[in-house]
Design a protein around this motif. Structure first.
Motif, short mmCIF file in Angstrom:
data_model
loop_
_atom_site.label_atom_id
_atom_site.label_comp_id
_atom_site.label_asym_id
_atom_site.label_seq_id
_atom_site.Cartn_x
_atom_site.Cartn_y
_atom_site.Cartn_z
N ILE A 198 17.81 4.91 3.14
CA ILE A 198 16.47 5.83 1.74
C ILE A 198 15.17 4.98 2.51
O ILE A 198 14.45 3.71 3.67
N PRO A 199 14.16 6.16 2.50
CA PRO A 199 13.17 6.26 2.98
C PRO A 199 12.15 5.28 2.02
O PRO A 199 11.48 4.86 1.20
N SER A 200 11.95 3.82 2.79
CA SER A 200 11.26 2.38 2.18
C SER A 200 10.67 2.03 3.28
O SER A 200 11.52 1.49 4.33
N GLY A 201 9.95 1.17 3.18
CA GLY A 201 9.05 -0.11 4.22
C GLY A 201 9.65 -1.45 3.86
O GLY A 201 10.90 -1.87 3.35
N GLN A 202 8.61 -1.83 4.03
CA GLN A 202 9.47 -3.87 3.31
C GLN A 202 9.63 -3.82 2.55
O GLN A 202 10.68 -4.23 1.29
N PHE A 203 8.72 -2.95 1.32
CA PHE A 203 8.53 -2.74 -0.10
C PHE A 203 9.25 -1.50 -0.84
O PHE A 203 8.07 -0.60 0.81
N ASN A 204 9.46 -1.41 -1.55
CA ASN A 204 10.74 0.36 -1.60
C ASN A 204 9.18 0.62 -3.04
O ASN A 204 8.17 -0.07 -3.61
N LEU A 216 0.66 -1.95 -0.42
CA LEU A 216 0.43 -0.08 0.15
C LEU A 216 1.24 1.09 0.05
O LEU A 216 1.89 1.08 0.51
N PRO A 217 0.30 2.45 -0.65
CA PRO A 217 0.86 3.45 -0.90
C PRO A 217 1.72 4.36 0.82
O PRO A 217 0.13 4.24 1.29
N LYS A 218 2.45 4.55 1.13
CA LYS A 218 3.34 5.41 1.65
C LYS A 218 3.28 7.10 1.56
O LYS A 218 4.24 7.45 0.91
N ALA A 219 3.34 8.02 2.51
CA ALA A 219 3.81 9.14 2.06
C ALA A 219 4.99 9.75 1.97
O ALA A 219 5.63 9.85 1.21
N TYR A 220 6.34 8.29 2.40
CA TYR A 220 7.47 8.40 2.38
C TYR A 220 7.89 7.75 1.06
O TYR A 220 9.02 7.58 0.50
N ASP A 221 6.80 7.36 0.18
CA ASP A 221 7.04 6.62 -0.95
C ASP A 221 7.72 7.72 -2.28
O ASP A 221 8.14 8.21 -3.11
N ILE A 222 6.99 8.82 -2.24
CA ILE A 222 6.94 9.68 -2.40
C ILE A 222 9.14 10.49 -2.23
O ILE A 222 9.33 11.12 -3.79
N LYS A 223 9.47 10.82 -1.14
CA LYS A 223 10.98 10.94 -0.48
C LYS A 223 11.30 9.91 -1.81
O LYS A 223 12.14 10.31 -2.04
N GLY A 278 21.09 -9.29 3.54
CA GLY A 278 21.81 -8.25 5.61
C GLY A 278 21.86 -7.70 6.07
O GLY A 278 20.81 -6.50 5.77
N GLU A 279 21.95 -7.15 7.25
CA GLU A 279 21.87 -5.46 7.94
C GLU A 279 21.72 -5.17 7.83
O GLU A 279 20.78 -3.91 7.40
N GLU A 280 22.40 -4.60 7.07
CA GLU A 280 23.72 -3.40 6.27
C GLU A 280 22.25 -2.52 5.10
O GLU A 280 21.67 -1.63 4.64
N GLU A 281 22.10 -3.76 4.02
CA GLU A 281 20.73 -4.11 3.00
C GLU A 281 19.39 -3.28 4.13
O GLU A 281 19.54 -2.67 3.37
N LEU A 282 18.89 -4.56 4.44
CA LEU A 282 18.13 -3.99 5.47
C LEU A 282 17.45 -2.36 5.75
O LEU A 282 16.60 -1.81 5.77
N ALA A 283 18.82 -2.08 6.27
CA ALA A 283 18.95 -0.60 7.28
C ALA A 283 19.05 0.26 6.56
O ALA A 283 18.50 1.34 6.69
N ILE A 284 19.82 0.45 4.71
CA ILE A 284 20.15 1.30 4.45
C ILE A 284 18.57 1.81 3.15
O ILE A 284 18.20 2.20 3.43
N LEU A 285 18.33 0.18 2.77
CA LEU A 285 17.43 1.13 1.46
C LEU A 285 15.99 0.23 1.70
O LEU A 285 15.34 0.37 1.36
N HIS A 286 15.76 -0.13 3.36
CA HIS A 286 14.35 -0.66 4.00
C HIS A 286 14.55 0.59 5.11
O HIS A 286 14.06 -0.21 6.25
#
Length: 339
Positions: free
Chosen positions: A226-232, A200-207, A308-316
Motif C-alpha cells: 500500500i502506498p504509504s509513508g510512516q503515516f498513511n 505532511l501530505p505526499k503525492a502517494y497519499d492520493i493513491k 511486524g515486518e510484514e505489516e510494515l512492508a505492506i501497509l507502510h
C-alpha cells in the motif's frame, strides 16, 4: 398649581412603578455554564437579538447597541454588528447540532461494524518486529490522547446536556472538559512538533485514498503493498484534524467557557466548535477502529512501539523501503523477534 404638578408627577411615578418588574434586572454574568440556567440562556441567544450582552439569562432587545459597562448605548461594530448569526445559531443549535451528533454516534460505529463483518480484520505475521516508535513517541501520544478522548466524551455529554437535565452531572462533565483541555493544550503541541514532518501530505497519499488503503480487500490478508509513508493518508487526516482542529477547539471553547466575547462571537464560536466536533468525533471512531479492530495486533505500535515486518512492508511500503535503503531498518530490529 405647584401641588397639582406634584400630584401629577406622583401619579406618573406610581403608574411606572406599577408597570415595572417586581424584581430588579440582574446584569451579572451567568456562571452556571451548561447547567439548567445556561441551557435556558443559550436558547435565547437567537432571533432578532443583535446585542452584545446577556441579561438575566436572555438577550437585551436594544436595537443593535451595546449593553456592556464600557460601551453601553454605542452602535455595534465588527462581529457584534453582524446580522443573521443569531438566526443561524438558533436554527443549528435548536434543530441540527444534537441530531447530527446523534447520527454520527450511531451511524459511524454501525458502518465500521458492517465493515468488520464483510471485510474482516486484516492479519499479518508478527515474527520479525521493528521498533518504529520511541518511548518518547508513545508517552506523548498517550498524554495527548487520554485527555483528548475525555474531552470528546464530556463534549458529547454537554451537547445532550438538556436531555440529561443539566445540573451537577453536566457541570461535572463541563469541569472535566475544561481540565482535560488544559492537559491537551500542553501535550497536543508536543505531539504536533513530534509528528508534523511525517504527517505532511505526499503525492502517494492520493493513491492511498483512491484504494482506501486496501481496507476494502476481502479476507484477512492484504498482499499488495500500500502506498504509504510512516503515516498513511487516513492517519494524516486524523493528525491534522486533532491538532490544528483541536487548537481551534481550544480557542472557541475558551470563548464559550468564560463568555468573555461579544454575543455574536460566542454564536460563531459555538457554530465552529460544533462543526469541528462532528469531524473529530467521526475521525476518533475511525482512529479507534483502525487501531483496535481493523488490523490484528496494530495496538502494539502504540503500546511498545513495535510493528511486524510484514505489516510494515505492506501497509507502510514507502516508509519500509526508505528505512531499508538508508540502512536504518536493521538497527530498528527488536532482538529476539524471528520469522
Amino acid at each position: 398649581m405647584r401641588s397639582a404638578v406634584f400630584s401629577l408627577l406622583f401619579a406618573m411615578f406610581g403608574l411606572l412603578y406599577a408597570q415595572a418588574p417586581k424584581e430588579p434586572i440582574d446584569f451579572s454574568q451567568n456562571t452556571e455554564i451548561y447547567g439548567v440556567k445556561q441551557i435556558e440562556q443559550i436558547k435565547n441567544w437567537g432571533v432578532n437579538s443583535p446585542t452584545s450582552g446577556v441579561v438575566s439569562g436572555s438577550v437585551m432587545q436594544m436595537q443593535g447597541v451595546a449593553v456592556g459597562p464600557l460601551d453601553s448605548g454605542k452602535p455595534l461594530e465588527g462581529i457584534q454588528a453582524s446580522k443573521g448569526l443569531g438566526e443561524l445559531f438558533m436554527i443549528l443549535q435548536g434543530e441540527w447540532f444534537a441530531k447530527i451528533f446523534l447520527a454520527i454516534l450511531i451511524l459511524v460505529p454501525l458502518a465500521f461494524a458492517s465493515h468488520l463483518m464483510i471485510f474482516k480484520s486484516k492479519s499479518f505475521s508478527h515474527g520479525v518486529k521493528y521498533k518504529v516508535f520511541s518511548s518518547y513517541n508513545i508517552a506523548i501520544h498517550w498524554l495527548a490522547a487520554i485527555p483528548f478522548v475525555a474531552i470528546c466524551i464530556t463534549g458529547v455529554i454537554m451537547v445532550f446536556g438538556e436531555s440529561f437535565g443539566g445540573g451537577v452531572f453536566v457541570r461535572l462533565a463541563r469541569d472535566i472538559h475544561g481540565l482535560c483541555t488544559i492537559a491537551f493544550a500542553i501535550f497536543g503541541p508536543l505531539m504536533f512538533l513530534m509528528w508534523v514532518k511525517a504527517s505532511l501530505p505526499k503525492a502517494y497519499d492520493i493513491k492511498w485514498l483512491m484504494m482506501l488503503g486496501g481496507y476494502l480487500t476481502l479476507g484477512k490478508t492484504i498482499s499488495t503493498p500500500i502506498p504509504s509513508g510512516q503515516f498513511n493518508a487516513g492517519m494524516k487526516m486524523w493528525f491534522w484534524t486533532c491538532t490544528i482542529g483541536g487548537f481551534v477547539m481550544i480557542i472557541t471553547g475558551a470563548f464559550l467557557y468564560f463568555q468573555f466575547a461579544p454575543i455574536n462571537a460566542l454564536r460563531l464560536s459555538a457554530i465552529i466548535h460544533n462543526i469541528l466536533g462532528f469531524a473529530i468525533i467521526a475521525l476518533l471512531f475511525t482512529h479507534i477502529y483502525m487501531s483496535v479492530f481493523a488490523i490484528e495486533g496494530a495496538m502494539s505500535a502504540m503500546i511498545d512501539g513495535s510493528m511486524g515486518e510484514e505489516e510494515l512492508a505492506i501497509l507502510h511500503s514507502y516508509y519500509y523501503n526508505e528505512l531499508k535503503s538508508e540502512g536504518r531498518l536493521e538497527k530498528m530490529k527488536i532482538e529476539g523477534s524471528h520469522h
